[in-house]
Design a protein around this motif. Structure first.
Motif, PDB file in Angstrom:
ATOM      1  N   PRO A  14       0.841  -1.199   0.000  1.00 20.73           N
ATOM      2  CA  PRO A  14       0.000   0.000   0.000  1.00 20.73           C
ATOM      3  C   PRO A  14       0.877   1.250   0.000  1.00 20.73           C
ATOM      4  O   PRO A  14       2.063   1.196   0.338  1.00 20.73           O
ATOM      5  CB  PRO A  14      -0.775  -0.123   1.324  1.00 20.73           C
ATOM      6  N   PRO A  15       0.302   2.419  -0.377  1.00 26.70           N
ATOM      7  CA  PRO A  15       1.047   3.672  -0.236  1.00 26.70           C
ATOM      8  C   PRO A  15       1.483   3.826   1.219  1.00 26.70           C
ATOM      9  O   PRO A  15       0.814   3.355   2.138  1.00 26.70           O
ATOM     10  CB  PRO A  15       0.028   4.744  -0.632  1.00 26.70           C
ATOM     11  N   TRP A  16       2.591   4.499   1.435  1.00 29.16           N
ATOM     12  CA  TRP A  16       3.094   4.664   2.790  1.00 29.16           C
ATOM     13  C   TRP A  16       3.634   6.067   2.976  1.00 29.16           C
ATOM     14  O   TRP A  16       3.944   6.772   2.025  1.00 29.16           O
ATOM     15  CB  TRP A  16       4.181   3.639   3.106  1.00 29.16           C
ATOM     16  N   HIS A  17       3.726   6.461   4.243  1.00 31.67           N
ATOM     17  CA  HIS A  17       4.282   7.756   4.610  1.00 31.67           C
ATOM     18  C   HIS A  17       5.261   7.554   5.765  1.00 31.67           C
ATOM     19  O   HIS A  17       5.165   6.573   6.506  1.00 31.67           O
ATOM     20  CB  HIS A  17       3.180   8.729   5.042  1.00 31.67           C
ATOM     21  N   SER A  18       6.175   8.487   5.896  1.00 37.04           N
ATOM     22  CA  SER A  18       7.148   8.454   6.985  1.00 37.04           C
ATOM     23  C   SER A  18       6.706   9.413   8.081  1.00 37.04           C
ATOM     24  O   SER A  18       6.484  10.599   7.833  1.00 37.04           O
ATOM     25  CB  SER A  18       8.535   8.858   6.465  1.00 37.04           C
ATOM     26  N   VAL A  19       6.574   8.884   9.297  1.00 38.93           N
ATOM     27  CA  VAL A  19       6.275   9.719  10.458  1.00 38.93           C
ATOM     28  C   VAL A  19       7.445   9.572  11.424  1.00 38.93           C
ATOM     29  O   VAL A  19       7.661   8.500  11.994  1.00 38.93           O
ATOM     30  CB  VAL A  19       4.960   9.301  11.138  1.00 38.93           C
ATOM     31  N   LEU A  20       8.245  10.611  11.541  1.00 35.59           N
ATOM     32  CA  LEU A  20       9.486  10.594  12.328  1.00 35.59           C
ATOM     33  C   LEU A  20      10.412   9.478  11.859  1.00 35.59           C
ATOM     34  O   LEU A  20      11.137   8.885  12.646  1.00 35.59           O
ATOM     35  CB  LEU A  20       9.180  10.440  13.827  1.00 35.59           C
ATOM     36  N   ALA A  87      -2.378  12.125   8.600  1.00 38.21           N
ATOM     37  CA  ALA A  87      -3.346  12.754   7.706  1.00 38.21           C
ATOM     38  C   ALA A  87      -3.112  14.255   7.604  1.00 38.21           C
ATOM     39  O   ALA A  87      -3.208  14.844   6.514  1.00 38.21           O
ATOM     40  CB  ALA A  87      -4.763  12.474   8.203  1.00 38.21           C
ATOM     41  N   LEU A  88      -2.774  14.892   8.723  1.00 40.14           N
ATOM     42  CA  LEU A  88      -2.527  16.331   8.722  1.00 40.14           C
ATOM     43  C   LEU A  88      -1.200  16.669   8.049  1.00 40.14           C
ATOM     44  O   LEU A  88      -1.107  17.628   7.284  1.00 40.14           O
ATOM     45  CB  LEU A  88      -2.539  16.866  10.161  1.00 40.14           C
ATOM     46  N   LEU A  89      -0.179  15.870   8.312  1.00 43.60           N
ATOM     47  CA  LEU A  89       1.146  16.125   7.756  1.00 43.60           C
ATOM     48  C   LEU A  89       1.153  16.017   6.238  1.00 43.60           C
ATOM     49  O   LEU A  89       1.763  16.834   5.542  1.00 43.60           O
ATOM     50  CB  LEU A  89       2.172  15.151   8.341  1.00 43.60           C
ATOM     51  N   TYR A  90       0.470  14.992   5.727  1.00 42.56           N
ATOM     52  CA  TYR A  90       0.527  14.721   4.291  1.00 42.56           C
ATOM     53  C   TYR A  90      -0.759  15.080   3.552  1.00 42.56           C
ATOM     54  O   TYR A  90      -0.858  14.847   2.344  1.00 42.56           O
ATOM     55  CB  TYR A  90       0.861  13.237   4.071  1.00 42.56           C
ATOM     56  N   ARG A  91      -1.729  15.625   4.285  1.00 44.02           N
ATOM     57  CA  ARG A  91      -2.989  16.054   3.685  1.00 44.02           C
ATOM     58  C   ARG A  91      -3.646  14.909   2.916  1.00 44.02           C
ATOM     59  O   ARG A  91      -4.046  15.061   1.752  1.00 44.02           O
ATOM     60  CB  ARG A  91      -2.767  17.262   2.779  1.00 44.02           C
ATOM     61  N   VAL A  92      -3.734  13.768   3.584  1.00 44.55           N
ATOM     62  CA  VAL A  92      -4.373  12.594   3.008  1.00 44.55           C
ATOM     63  C   VAL A  92      -5.549  12.203   3.894  1.00 44.55           C
ATOM     64  O   VAL A  92      -5.669  12.644   5.043  1.00 44.55           O
ATOM     65  CB  VAL A  92      -3.385  11.406   2.890  1.00 44.55           C
ATOM     66  N   ARG A  93      -6.396  11.379   3.347  1.00 48.45           N
ATOM     67  CA  ARG A  93      -7.529  10.866   4.113  1.00 48.45           C
ATOM     68  C   ARG A  93      -7.020  10.048   5.295  1.00 48.45           C
ATOM     69  O   ARG A  93      -6.082   9.276   5.170  1.00 48.45           O
ATOM     70  CB  ARG A  93      -8.390   9.985   3.212  1.00 48.45           C
ATOM     71  N   MET A  94      -7.637  10.211   6.454  1.00 44.75           N
ATOM     72  CA  MET A  94      -7.242   9.428   7.621  1.00 44.75           C
ATOM     73  C   MET A  94      -7.646   7.973   7.420  1.00 44.75           C
ATOM     74  O   MET A  94      -8.804   7.672   7.120  1.00 44.75           O
ATOM     75  CB  MET A  94      -7.896   9.984   8.878  1.00 44.75           C
ATOM     76  N   ALA A  95      -6.684   7.070   7.546  1.00 44.89           N
ATOM     77  CA  ALA A  95      -6.968   5.652   7.368  1.00 44.89           C
ATOM     78  C   ALA A  95      -7.889   5.156   8.477  1.00 44.89           C
ATOM     79  O   ALA A  95      -7.765   5.542   9.644  1.00 44.89           O
ATOM     80  CB  ALA A  95      -5.671   4.846   7.379  1.00 44.89           C
ATOM     81  N   VAL A 254       6.715  15.722  16.077  1.00 50.65           N
ATOM     82  CA  VAL A 254       5.970  15.809  14.816  1.00 50.65           C
ATOM     83  C   VAL A 254       5.840  17.271  14.383  1.00 50.65           C
ATOM     84  O   VAL A 254       6.000  17.601  13.193  1.00 50.65           O
ATOM     85  CB  VAL A 254       4.583  15.159  14.957  1.00 50.65           C
ATOM     86  N   LEU A 255       5.566  18.150  15.331  1.00 55.60           N
ATOM     87  CA  LEU A 255       5.432  19.574  15.016  1.00 55.60           C
ATOM     88  C   LEU A 255       6.749  20.135  14.477  1.00 55.60           C
ATOM     89  O   LEU A 255       6.762  20.845  13.454  1.00 55.60           O
ATOM     90  CB  LEU A 255       4.994  20.351  16.252  1.00 55.60           C
ATOM     91  N   VAL A 256       7.847  19.826  15.146  1.00 53.71           N
ATOM     92  CA  VAL A 256       9.160  20.305  14.692  1.00 53.71           C
ATOM     93  C   VAL A 256       9.480  19.752  13.305  1.00 53.71           C
ATOM     94  O   VAL A 256       9.968  20.477  12.429  1.00 53.71           O
ATOM     95  CB  VAL A 256      10.256  19.909  15.699  1.00 53.71           C
ATOM     96  N   SER A 257       9.197  18.473  13.101  1.00 50.27           N
ATOM     97  CA  SER A 257       9.443  17.855  11.799  1.00 50.27           C
ATOM     98  C   SER A 257       8.627  18.541  10.709  1.00 50.27           C
ATOM     99  O   SER A 257       9.121  18.798   9.606  1.00 50.27           O
ATOM    100  CB  SER A 257       9.098  16.363  11.868  1.00 50.27           C
ATOM    101  N   HIS A 258       7.377  18.853  11.018  1.00 51.31           N
ATOM    102  CA  HIS A 258       6.504  19.520  10.045  1.00 51.31           C
ATOM    103  C   HIS A 258       7.022  20.924   9.717  1.00 51.31           C
ATOM    104  O   HIS A 258       7.044  21.335   8.544  1.00 51.31           O
ATOM    105  CB  HIS A 258       5.091  19.594  10.603  1.00 51.31           C
ATOM    106  N   LEU A 259       7.474  21.654  10.734  1.00 50.15           N
ATOM    107  CA  LEU A 259       7.980  23.007  10.506  1.00 50.15           C
ATOM    108  C   LEU A 259       9.248  22.980   9.655  1.00 50.15           C
ATOM    109  O   LEU A 259       9.427  23.803   8.757  1.00 50.15           O
ATOM    110  CB  LEU A 259       8.255  23.689  11.849  1.00 50.15           C
ATOM    111  N   LYS A 260      10.130  22.020   9.939  1.00 51.51           N
ATOM    112  CA  LYS A 260      11.351  21.897   9.140  1.00 51.51           C
ATOM    113  C   LYS A 260      11.033  21.583   7.686  1.00 51.51           C
ATOM    114  O   LYS A 260      11.636  22.143   6.769  1.00 51.51           O
ATOM    115  CB  LYS A 260      12.250  20.801   9.729  1.00 51.51           C
ATOM    116  N   SER A 261      10.083  20.698   7.471  1.00 50.59           N
ATOM    117  CA  SER A 261       9.697  20.342   6.100  1.00 50.59           C
ATOM    118  C   SER A 261       9.090  21.532   5.383  1.00 50.59           C
ATOM    119  O   SER A 261       9.344  21.763   4.196  1.00 50.59           O
ATOM    120  CB  SER A 261       8.696  19.180   6.121  1.00 50.59           C
TER     121      SER A 261
END
Length: 269
Positions: A14-20, A87-95, A254-261
């Motif tokens: 399945p599609p995947w995302h990296s969280v930390l 879902a918030l980080l990548y703007r995708v539907r919440m699984a 997660v917040l720091v990671s999002h701000l850096k990105s």
């Protein structure tokens, strides 16, 4: 970071995302159940992780544990908070998610319908493991539970380890639930999965909930992301550090990671 990964046995994950840094597959639980059952029926070795926010922080702190989780066949989180953050980080539907104990019950229901044999490895002690076995047999009378092992709490010798593996192989179990607690169960699966023709699923506290050793929360508690609060209230002495220290750190990371990105993307624009 996100993407698709080719499975060693063919097909596409399945599609995947990296969280930390931890891989989190973007898949609803019914599809995850089907993937696990299909692998178990085919006799392929492999293991599946079901991490929560605490384990995500553990992966962030421990590269060895991160490798174990990211190398699994499926990363199917039962954490509402972790799924919402993704879902918030990548703007995708919440699984879509369900509690780990409910996931285990659904896998058992499907395994019973398919005639798959299952094994149980874990539990706080033999009494909890036997209570779990009885409850599963009560709910699923035609379920084939071919082996149930409760390893000792401490480390096992090589002889004991080999004896357990021999017993599991001899049982012919196709789907093995591992409830040794995190990170022990993930390490156990990563070490042993290649030596057993079965699919393993690490489900931690599911053994306690289904056996009745710990009373489960109401469905709405998990749906609204308050499972952590319920568990903290149920076992404050054991779990206070996990939820009062680790959970806020997870959100901060997660917040720091999002701000850096966000800053990095702005500079590249």
């Amino acid at each position: 970071m996100s993407g698709r990964l080719e499975l060693r046995t063919g097909g596409v994950r399945p599609p995947w995302h990296s969280v930390l840094g931890m891989r989190l597959d973007h898949i609803d639980w019914p599809d995850g159940v089907q993937l696990i059952i299909d692998r178990a029926a085919s006799g392929e070795s492999g293991y599946c992780c079901v991490p929560d926010a605490r384990e995500c922080v553990m992966c962030y702190d421990d590269p060895a544990h991160l490798t174990i989780v990211n190398n699994s066949v499926l990363v199917l989180s039962d954490s509402t908070i972790l799924q919402r953050c993704r879902a918030l980080l990548y703007r995708v539907r919440m699984a879509e998610t369900i509690k780990g104990a409910d996931l285990m019950l659904e896998l058992c229901r499907t395994a019973e319908a398919k005639g798959l044999s299952i094994g149980l490895v874990g539990g706080k002690d033999d009494d909890v493991l036997e209570a779990l076995r009885r409850e599963l047999c009560r709910r699923f009378p035609r379920l084939h539970i071919v082996i149930a092992i409760s390893p000792p709490f401490g480390p096992t010798s090589e002889e004991e380890d080999h004896a357990q593996l021999d017993a599991i192989r001899a049982s012919g179990a196709q789907l093995i639930f591992v409830g040794l607690g995190c990170p022990k169960q993930e390490r156990w699966m990563a070490k042993h999965h290649a030596h057993v023709s079965a699919t393993m699923v690490g489900l931690g506290a599911a053994f306690d909930f289904i056996s009745g050793a710990v009373k489960p929360s109401a469905p709405w508690v998990h749906r609204y992301g308050f499972e952590w609060l319920y568990r903290l209230a149920s076992e404050p002495r054991r779990l206070w550090r996990r939820y009062l220290l680790t959970a806020p750190r997870f959100l901060a990371l997660v917040l720091v990671s999002h701000l850096k990105s966000s800053v990095s993307r702005a500079r590249q624009a």
